[in-house]
Scaffold this active site. Structure first.
Site, PDB file in Angstrom:
ATOM      1  N   GLY A 222       0.804  -1.221   0.000  1.00  0.00           N
ATOM      2  CA  GLY A 222       0.000   0.000   0.000  1.00  0.00           C
ATOM      3  C   GLY A 222       0.836   1.269   0.000  1.00  0.00           C
ATOM      4  O   GLY A 222       2.069   1.230   0.106  1.00  0.00           O
ATOM      5  N   HIS A 223       0.163   2.390  -0.077  1.00  0.00           N
ATOM      6  CA  HIS A 223       0.883   3.667  -0.188  1.00  0.00           C
ATOM      7  C   HIS A 223       1.630   4.017   1.094  1.00  0.00           C
ATOM      8  O   HIS A 223       1.184   3.746   2.189  1.00  0.00           O
ATOM      9  CB  HIS A 223      -0.030   4.816  -0.615  1.00  0.00           C
ATOM     10  CG  HIS A 223      -1.245   5.061   0.218  1.00  0.00           C
ATOM     11  ND1 HIS A 223      -2.102   6.087  -0.059  1.00  0.00           N
ATOM     12  CD2 HIS A 223      -1.747   4.429   1.286  1.00  0.00           C
ATOM     13  CE1 HIS A 223      -3.084   6.075   0.811  1.00  0.00           C
ATOM     14  NE2 HIS A 223      -2.890   5.078   1.633  1.00  0.00           N
ATOM     15  N   ASN A 224       2.811   4.592   0.894  1.00  0.00           N
ATOM     16  CA  ASN A 224       3.655   5.080   1.992  1.00  0.00           C
ATOM     17  C   ASN A 224       4.219   3.980   2.877  1.00  0.00           C
ATOM     18  O   ASN A 224       4.764   4.255   3.944  1.00  0.00           O
ATOM     19  CB  ASN A 224       2.899   6.112   2.845  1.00  0.00           C
ATOM     20  CG  ASN A 224       2.550   7.326   2.020  1.00  0.00           C
ATOM     21  OD1 ASN A 224       1.399   7.501   1.599  1.00  0.00           O
ATOM     22  ND2 ASN A 224       3.537   8.134   1.711  1.00  0.00           N
TER      23      ASN A 224
END
Lengths: 328, 328, 328
Positions: B224-226
């Site tokens: 997922g993001h980050n």
């Protein structure tokens, strides 16, 4: 599209009670059928729907024929579900027959040293690498990747985004880093295999990964390197099978099930959805292992208690011992 | 393909006991090796196979050399598993060397403002978007998507269908609907990273998603993001890591494991297959959480009882209190 | 890229306290913001960061305005999170506006009988099959497959590798093998839907699979045939929904959750990550079912005991009966 009832009988057999020139314009479930629909009754549990359906024609077994509404057409066949499956195939064939595209789409990238049977169909933007083989009548839909030296048997369907023959996940742990073990095996896929969208079958490390005849894999399924899947086994979406597992024939794996590496499953093993196979299973049967869902508050209490379960067992044992000794 | 034993020694070291002109025609496990195979013994548990293997040559450690059959060739190396890994790499290099295709396949769509190192290989039908960068010696196989401004380090391998830099899953809940938060970060991938087929690494919301050096991700993995993944961490197939999780270095995640968002895993954490990480783990170690699989009938009974577990604990406590007071 | 504060106010409203000519050069979280950053405070819990942030400008609610550092610029808006979302959209629009590529990338394979709205954007190497439809303002990123007769509404985003309209997993079991049931339905996707990378939505068997307006699916999500997903429902990565499930509106499914086939979920049902829905849920609420993770040794003991749980319950019952009878 439309099809005459008489044409169905000519091509698929069965006995027709009704007008052979009646035109079927769609295939529908009994509940939502209209007067131009063909429907079918397979499970006798739903036989009451025969009285209420508006289907123009129904496929029924000989036992159910008497329940068809008077004046309504029917096709009688010993296995209505199979007959229905055959009708869907005929329907689709007519759609595809209208398609005049070349069998190998011009946008596909087929290596000159790949071998594609002249009756196979290669969809747009597929990649067929060096030495790969595709058998008679097989169909690779859009965006399929078939890796080098991997082979697909006859009459297979690979849906969009399937990747056959990516490297297996093989690394030697060397002083805190991972040294790649090149995956020198390939993938061999039998006949009449269907593989769902974006699923992956990895190439073997030294030997091949093998998928038996008639195997059906749903979407987003992962098959690790050197796995063997027996004939006519089916796996639902999101299943993962780790490397070197050996799955028997005629097994079913429910959606999201995970099989750990190097395990063996006997023929006829059925794993429920989302269950995790952590040991070999050497007899047929149905196996499950899922935490039961509950409202959040109940789950939290039970999950917290589960972390003390072994201790609870000991406390029960202590109570039993105390009770036994109190009786003496 | 074939390779002389002498050539192996010249390129990989080790000491050869046997004919340097002997031709190895394949690499095999000890059990299935034939007289033209090279095999290896890494785990001393399997040393008895040295007496029965038909391998033309085996790679062994100095301690095992005396167990090699008289008259059989062997290569002695302090780490046979690493030596074997190097042999597979040499083997694959020879195969690839026969490949005369251009490094950037003509069917790939490479944006004029992307920067691809002249030694990088871009496979057929890849898409490299604006501002993306691919480092020296990296190889993107077929159908890889590298999103805008995302970067891949040196000597990485991205298998078919990988998507780097799709938008993270970011939405603001506004009056019952989801307002998109554009994902303005990118993805930065270190050196010597390998990512399996159809895996995805999302771009960050504001900052970047970061994959450390030497990380290995298997197929169908979702990052997922980050998220930050520390160096030399490995994740098996079907793992999902939710947004903003921080995974340490030298961790392993078994197949199908899930890590919830915003958690931190220390270096050296090992998560078993299909386990769900619901809280941060701040020390190294092995962690598991899987419902044990059982025959269906047993599972049903135990799962039903599990929903009453908290109540059972209270009943045990009541029994203990009753017992204690009965003793007074 | 840079944007004037005054331009934000002109386009998005809000009241500015500061210099309209100040140039914002990036959007950052409060903690890592620099003097050229725009940041925002949405959750009052983090209000103390207003005193320490180095952001050049912050978006705040009227209630928080007094906490902004003296001399620091701020934008006051009743919903700072929504305002922030709109700023990210404006930022991205400027990036895309610099893009002079044609809306339908020349490498895309669009069937002449597909209908693509003139304002829709079709990315490189997409495949749009016969009879498929893409609505106004929708954007299919790279490598998307849109199957025949499937339709996408307006203002949708489909990320790289998405497959819409692969065949549902439908087979009739006939004498130990699987007879294919051709999947004659399609997929209908509403407006403002976003679907993550490599996710799949299968076509229906006879009727269509339907995704409601405003639905958001993350990466590697699998939606089976004939599923219905209600408006504004969101599913995180790696979720699997089996065939014919009916999911209500405004539901959320956590990452890796599995929903079995033919179930119904009411509106407003929230399923925790990795939980398995095995029965219909007819009221809104939060539901979970995950085995709690633990150190390996503790897990092993508790998992082993779990396989005896039903027996433990019986033993507790026996102890209770014994205690009751001892009191008489």
């Amino acid at each position: 599209m439309a099809i005459r009832l008489g044409q169905l009988i000519e091509q698929l057999g069965g006995s027709l009670h009704g007008d052979p020139d009646f035109l079927i314009q769609k295939i529908s479930p009994l509940e939502t059928a209209t007067s131009s629909s063909l429907a079918f009754l397979s499970n006798p549990l739903y036989r009451s729907q025969l009285a209420t359906t508006e289907a123009g024609c129904v496929i029924v077994s000989p036992e159910m024929q008497s329940l068809v509404r008077a004046g309504s057409a029917c096709i009688v066949s010993p296995n209505p579900y199979l007959y229905f499956a055959k009708v869907t195939q005929l329907w689709r064939q007519q759609q595809v027959a209208e398609n005049s595209e070349p069998l190998v789409h011009p946008s596909a990238v087929v290596h000159p040293k790949a071998v594609v049977h002249p009756t196979a169909r290669i969809g747009p933007l597929c990649v067929i690498e060096k030495g790969a083989r595709v058998g008679a009548g097989s169909w690779l839909k859009a965006h399929v990747t078939l890796g080098m030296y991997c082979s697909i048997g006859e009459h297979c369907i690979l849906h969009a985004g399937v990747v056959i023959g990516a490297d297996g996940f093989g690394f030697a742990p060397i002083e805190g880093r991972w040294e790649k073990i090149e995956q020198l095996g390939a993938v061999r896929i039998g006949n009449h295999v269907e593989i769902g969208a974006n699923s992956c079958v990895d190439r073997g490390a030294l030997e091949d990964t093998v998928i038996g005849d008639g195997v059906k894999l749903d979407n987003l399924v992962q098959i690790g390197h050197n796995v063997q899947v027996g004939a006519h086994t089916a796996m639902a979406g999101c299943v993962g099978v780790a490397g070197s597992a050996v799955i028997g024939a005629h097994c079913t794996l429910g959606g999201g099930a995970i099989v750990l590496g190097h395990l063996t499953l006997a023929d006829g093993v059925h794993i429920s959805a989302a269950s995790v196979v952590m040991r070999s299973i050497n007899k047929p049967g149905n196996f499950s292992g899922v935490f039961p869902i509950d409202d959040n508050a109940s789950w939290e209490k039970n999950a917290a208690t589960l972390k003390q379960l072994h201790g609870l067992r000991d406390r029960i044992r202590s109570l039993e011992i105390a009770y036994e000794s109190s009786k003496k």
